[in-house]
Design a protein around this motif. Structure first.
Motif, PDB file in Angstrom:
ATOM      1  N   SER A 257       0.349  -1.466   0.278  1.00  0.00           N
ATOM      2  CA  SER A 257       0.180   0.243   0.100  1.00  0.00           C
ATOM      3  C   SER A 257       1.101   1.174   0.637  1.00  0.00           C
ATOM      4  O   SER A 257       2.199   1.438   0.450  1.00  0.00           O
ATOM      5  CB  SER A 257      -0.443  -0.278   1.366  1.00  0.00           C
ATOM      6  OG  SER A 257       0.269   0.156   2.134  1.00  0.00           O
ATOM      7  N   SER A 262      -4.395   7.989  -1.486  1.00  0.00           N
ATOM      8  CA  SER A 262      -5.592   8.847  -1.876  1.00  0.00           C
ATOM      9  C   SER A 262      -5.358   9.749  -2.334  1.00  0.00           C
ATOM     10  O   SER A 262      -6.196  10.313  -2.739  1.00  0.00           O
ATOM     11  CB  SER A 262      -6.023   8.467  -0.483  1.00  0.00           C
ATOM     12  OG  SER A 262      -4.858   9.656   0.275  1.00  0.00           O
ATOM     13  N   ARG A 265      -5.635   8.584  -6.226  1.00  0.00           N
ATOM     14  CA  ARG A 265      -6.710   8.224  -6.381  1.00  0.00           C
ATOM     15  C   ARG A 265      -7.358   8.473  -7.550  1.00  0.00           C
ATOM     16  O   ARG A 265      -8.352   7.374  -8.693  1.00  0.00           O
ATOM     17  CB  ARG A 265      -7.570   7.641  -5.209  1.00  0.00           C
ATOM     18  CG  ARG A 265      -8.522   6.573  -5.325  1.00  0.00           C
ATOM     19  CD  ARG A 265      -8.984   6.412  -3.945  1.00  0.00           C
ATOM     20  NE  ARG A 265      -9.381   5.026  -3.381  1.00  0.00           N
ATOM     21  CZ  ARG A 265      -8.976   3.782  -3.942  1.00  0.00           C
ATOM     22  NH1 ARG A 265      -9.898   3.766  -4.914  1.00  0.00           N
ATOM     23  NH2 ARG A 265      -8.824   2.718  -4.386  1.00  0.00           N
ATOM     24  N   ASP A 266      -7.639  10.019  -7.622  1.00  0.00           N
ATOM     25  CA  ASP A 266      -8.431   9.887  -8.947  1.00  0.00           C
ATOM     26  C   ASP A 266      -8.343  10.918 -10.256  1.00  0.00           C
ATOM     27  O   ASP A 266      -9.615  11.213 -10.809  1.00  0.00           O
ATOM     28  CB  ASP A 266      -9.596  11.225  -8.244  1.00  0.00           C
ATOM     29  CG  ASP A 266     -10.614  10.461  -7.063  1.00  0.00           C
ATOM     30  OD1 ASP A 266     -10.908   9.362  -7.203  1.00  0.00           O
ATOM     31  OD2 ASP A 266     -10.552  11.005  -6.444  1.00  0.00           O
ATOM     32  N   THR A 288      -9.597   5.348 -13.574  1.00  0.00           N
ATOM     33  CA  THR A 288      -8.925   5.946 -12.470  1.00  0.00           C
ATOM     34  C   THR A 288      -7.893   5.135 -11.449  1.00  0.00           C
ATOM     35  O   THR A 288      -8.205   4.124 -12.387  1.00  0.00           O
ATOM     36  CB  THR A 288     -10.033   7.061 -11.254  1.00  0.00           C
ATOM     37  OG1 THR A 288     -10.534   5.546 -10.997  1.00  0.00           O
ATOM     38  CG2 THR A 288     -10.451   7.881 -12.443  1.00  0.00           C
ATOM     39  N   GLY A 290      -7.422   4.521  -8.763  1.00  0.00           N
ATOM     40  CA  GLY A 290      -8.095   3.428  -7.992  1.00  0.00           C
ATOM     41  C   GLY A 290      -9.218   2.680  -8.060  1.00  0.00           C
ATOM     42  O   GLY A 290      -9.133   1.692  -7.545  1.00  0.00           O
ATOM     43  N   GLU A 291      -9.403   2.479  -9.242  1.00  0.00           N
ATOM     44  CA  GLU A 291     -10.508   1.598 -10.150  1.00  0.00           C
ATOM     45  C   GLU A 291      -9.542   1.216 -10.706  1.00  0.00           C
ATOM     46  O   GLU A 291      -9.709  -0.175 -10.635  1.00  0.00           O
ATOM     47  CB  GLU A 291     -11.365   2.416 -11.319  1.00  0.00           C
ATOM     48  CG  GLU A 291     -12.143   1.592 -11.880  1.00  0.00           C
ATOM     49  CD  GLU A 291     -13.283   1.946 -12.702  1.00  0.00           C
ATOM     50  OE1 GLU A 291     -13.645   1.644 -14.185  1.00  0.00           O
ATOM     51  OE2 GLU A 291     -12.483   2.983 -12.952  1.00  0.00           O
ATOM     52  N   ASP A 294      -7.862  -1.307  -7.932  1.00  0.00           N
ATOM     53  CA  ASP A 294      -9.013  -2.206  -7.248  1.00  0.00           C
ATOM     54  C   ASP A 294      -9.021  -3.010  -7.598  1.00  0.00           C
ATOM     55  O   ASP A 294      -9.966  -4.166  -7.347  1.00  0.00           O
ATOM     56  CB  ASP A 294     -10.733  -1.180  -7.434  1.00  0.00           C
ATOM     57  CG  ASP A 294     -10.429  -0.251  -6.383  1.00  0.00           C
ATOM     58  OD1 ASP A 294      -9.356  -0.186  -5.307  1.00  0.00           O
ATOM     59  OD2 ASP A 294     -11.487   0.295  -6.227  1.00  0.00           O
ATOM     60  N   GLU A 301      -1.163  -0.824  -4.612  1.00  0.00           N
ATOM     61  CA  GLU A 301      -1.012   0.796  -5.178  1.00  0.00           C
ATOM     62  C   GLU A 301       0.001   1.277  -4.742  1.00  0.00           C
ATOM     63  O   GLU A 301       0.045   2.577  -5.533  1.00  0.00           O
ATOM     64  CB  GLU A 301      -1.723   1.272  -3.087  1.00  0.00           C
ATOM     65  CG  GLU A 301      -2.856   0.730  -3.051  1.00  0.00           C
ATOM     66  CD  GLU A 301      -3.496   1.369  -1.534  1.00  0.00           C
ATOM     67  OE1 GLU A 301      -4.860   1.040  -1.631  1.00  0.00           O
ATOM     68  OE2 GLU A 301      -2.830   2.397  -1.053  1.00  0.00           O
ATOM     69  N   TYR A 305       0.141   4.208  -7.668  1.00  0.00           N
ATOM     70  CA  TYR A 305       0.911   6.436  -7.040  1.00  0.00           C
ATOM     71  C   TYR A 305       1.777   6.272  -7.867  1.00  0.00           C
ATOM     72  O   TYR A 305       1.927   7.691  -9.072  1.00  0.00           O
ATOM     73  CB  TYR A 305       1.154   5.323  -5.686  1.00  0.00           C
ATOM     74  CG  TYR A 305       1.598   6.979  -4.944  1.00  0.00           C
ATOM     75  CD1 TYR A 305       0.436   7.798  -5.159  1.00  0.00           C
ATOM     76  CD2 TYR A 305       3.041   7.511  -5.479  1.00  0.00           C
ATOM     77  CE1 TYR A 305       1.454   9.752  -4.272  1.00  0.00           C
ATOM     78  CE2 TYR A 305       3.738   8.184  -4.981  1.00  0.00           C
ATOM     79  CZ  TYR A 305       2.872   9.627  -4.160  1.00  0.00           C
ATOM     80  OH  TYR A 305       3.123  10.612  -4.052  1.00  0.00           O
TER      81      TYR A 305
END
Length: 629
Positions: A257, A262, A265-266, A288, A290-291, A294, A301, A305
């Motif tokens: 992680s 965060s 993420r978008d 995105t 994040g998607e 996920d 992550e 990132y």
């Protein structure tokens, strides 16, 4: 940008380039922004490791065995070509010819006669629909073919050397490293590094100590690397000596992680994943970060990132987001050290070019160097709660063992100590019955053991330290490729005069930020030019004076081509009223104010504190006339 092959009086070897003053300045500004964006913002530890590297380092890392490309030879001239590039160039030329024959698009025009000779000729020949589909499928997964498969493609589709129309031979592996020797007698073989990464890994223990033994952390390095490319073409996109910026981010393999995930993420990215390519397609999807993480499209992550941070950096320096995508490596093209890899590919006149790689190198490098040197490149982490376990442990009577089994004692000990818990429990039961028999790994020898020599006891173990080899996430930037694609993305011509080129470089990377233009060479202008120049210098703004005797329009046009974003003009009203005009490169909009006001505004513009729209609110428009008493 004054980029040319080395050198004026010598025949240049392909793939070696010199940068002139604007090119050097542009590269330095890109590096300065990279350093801010990554090293400073992410608190990275910066390194500068040696270029000349002893051979054992690259033997251990796998580069000597595997850092290679497939090449083919012209069967008549002996010319060497890179196999995947040959397939790509010939098939793309045939597809372009097919489009022309169908009246869908004109064949690409090549202005440079030298380039015409090099490019695969695209004759207007219509292909069968199924052939078009097959060619497109081959191109979509080109990086996934092995050497023999590339050879098969050349035979099946009659792919010849476009320069001579001769057949080519079977693909052979060619190692891309420049070999050298160290010492007066050359007794120590070495290589010029093909990447800066190994320098990071060899210094891992010191870096970990510098970071107080804590993970995660990252090291970063900007420096020269060398690759003996088979047939370098396309200018700065494929060279033999280049500047790289590489990051090695060390993470716990059980927790990838990222504490700042965060924040990104978008961020929306254009992705081309491996499954699409393996199906022979090149269809991208927008989603995105994040998607993507996920859904498991991007492995973790930390990798996600850095992909997002790479995207933000490229946009900041001026790369067009519409011509940027992230492509995932397929199984066969993955580097020997990687478990997942995404390339930032930037579109340019030659197609899509990889400019940044972002790989999860897992524990590969630190593990192989540990095994070779015996120096453990590991993290020792104190556990908050000690782990208590019970284990069966073999206990030896060393004196009896040596006396009974002599030279076999060591082998017997090794066999028993390599047993798992289940086997030890079985051994314990047999020893309780009075004796047990163990067999050598090749089955050739057997030994009988008794409780006098060996006992197996259940012991409680308390582990308060966890020892592990960290995994590495590596973003790796080819700065020359980024610089070249940035020039292509930034260049355009004015509608009213196509001969007037403009290089719309963002102020943050532009070689010169402000052009100072005195209207006249008369002496009364000298003090003003010196004052403006000095005040800009003190504000940290790089400016230059153009006091040549050509018209102001020509002076500005010349500097628009060099990407200078702002210009200030000193005229006769400046001498009298201490006013100065400010011109913006792309719109050619002009504003006016006092010398100090204009300097304050242009300084804020250069450092990105305000936009041009905000500058227009601070300075009134210039109507082309200044009052002179």
């Amino acid at each position: 940008m004054h980029l040319h092959l080395t050198s004026v009086k010598y025949i240049g070897v392909a793939g070696l380039y010199d940068y002139g003053p604007p090119g050097s300045s542009l590269q330095a500004n890109i590096i300065a922004e990279w350093r801010k964006h990554f090293i400073i913002e992410e608190h990275m530890l910066e390194l500068d490791t040696t270029i000349m590297t002893p051979a054992p380092v690259f033997e251990t890392s796998g580069h000597v065995a595997r850092f290679a490309d497939w090449m083919v030879k012209d069967t008549k001239t002996g010319d060497v070509l890179r196999a995947d590039h040959l397939v790509k160039n010939v098939l793309e030329a045939r597809l372009a010819g097919d489009k022309e024959a169908r009246g869908m698009a004109a064949a690409p025009l090549t202005e440079d006669k030298k380039k015409k000779k090099k490019a695969a000729k695209s004759a207007a020949v219509k292909l069968a629909d199924e052939v078009v589909t097959e060619y497109e499928a081959i191109l979509a997964q080109l990086d996934n073919y092995s050497g023999p498969e590339l050879g098969e493609l050349c035979r099946k589709h009659n792919l010849r050397n476009p320069d001579t129309d001769n057949e080519v031979g079977e693909p052979q592996l060619f190692n891309l490293m420049f070999a050298s020797s160290i010492g007066p007698t050359g007794q120590h073989p070495g290589y010029l590094r093909p990447e800066t990464a190994q320098g990071h890994f060899l210094n891992f223990s010191r870096l970990l100590e510098f970071n107080n033994g804590r993970v995660p952390f990252a090291s970063a390095q900007i420096g020269r690397s060398f690759r003996n490319e088979i047939s370098p073409r396309a200018g700065l996109l494929r060279v033999r000596e280049f500047t790289m910026a590489e990051i090695e981010h060390y993470v716990d393999p059980e927790d990838k992680s990222h504490e700042r995930f965060s924040e990104v993420r978008d961020v929306k990215l254009t992705l081309l994943d491996r499954h699409v390519q393996e199906a022979g397609k090149s269809t991208t999807v927008e989603m995105t970060v994040g998607e993507a993480v996920d859904k498991g499209i991007i492995a973790n992550e930390t990798l996600g990132y850095f992909v997002a941070r790479i995207y933000q950096f490229l946009l900041k320096i001026g790369i067009n987001p519409q011509r940027l995508r992230f492509r995932q490596h397929m199984a066969n093209e993955m580097a020997h050290y990687a478990t997942d890899c995404w390339d930032a590919e930037i579109h340019n006149s030659t197609g899509w070019t990889e400019c940044v790689g972002c790989a999860d190198r897992a524990a590969y490098d630190l593990t192989v160097h540990t095994n070779k040197t015996g120096h453990p490149l590991v993290v020792r982490q104190a556990l908050k709660e000690p782990i208590v376990t019970q284990k069966e442990i073999p206990e030896w009577n060393k004196k009896a063992l040596g006396k009974t089994y002599k030279q076999d004692a060591g082998i017997i000990q090794k066999i028993v100590e390599s047993m798992d818990q289940q086997e030890l429990v079985k051994l314990k039961g047999e020893l309780a019955q009075g004796k047990t028999v163990i067999t050598s790994s090749d089955g050739a020898k057997q030994w009988e053991l008794t409780p006098e020599v060996l006992t197996v006891e259940l012991k409680t173990l308390k582990q308060s330290i966890r020892e592990y080899t960290p995994n590495v996430i590596e973003p790796s930037f080819g700065l020359g490729r980024i610089l070249y694609t940035l020039l292509e993305h930034s260049f355009w011509s004015r509608e009213q005069d196509v001969e007037r080129g403009v290089l719309s470089l963002p102020p943050v990377v532009a070689p010169t930020k402000v052009l100072i233009v005195p209207l006249s060479a008369r002496e009364e202008f000298d003090p003003l030019v010196k004052e403006v120049s000095s005040k800009l210098r003190k504000a940290g703004v790089f400016s230059r004076v153009d006091d040549s005797n050509t018209s102001i329009g020509k002076r500005y046009a010349r500097n628009d081509e060099l990407g200078t974003p702002f210009g200030v003009t000193l005229d006769f009203a400046s001498v009298q009223n201490r006013t100065m005009t400010l011109r913006e490169r792309d719109t050619m909009d002009q504003r006016i104010g006092s010398i100090d006001d204009v300097i304050a505004v242009v300084t804020d513009l250069v450092f990105g504190n305000i936009t041009w729209e905000e500058a227009c609110e601070r300075l009134p428009a210039y109507d082309g006339v200044q009052a002179i008493e």
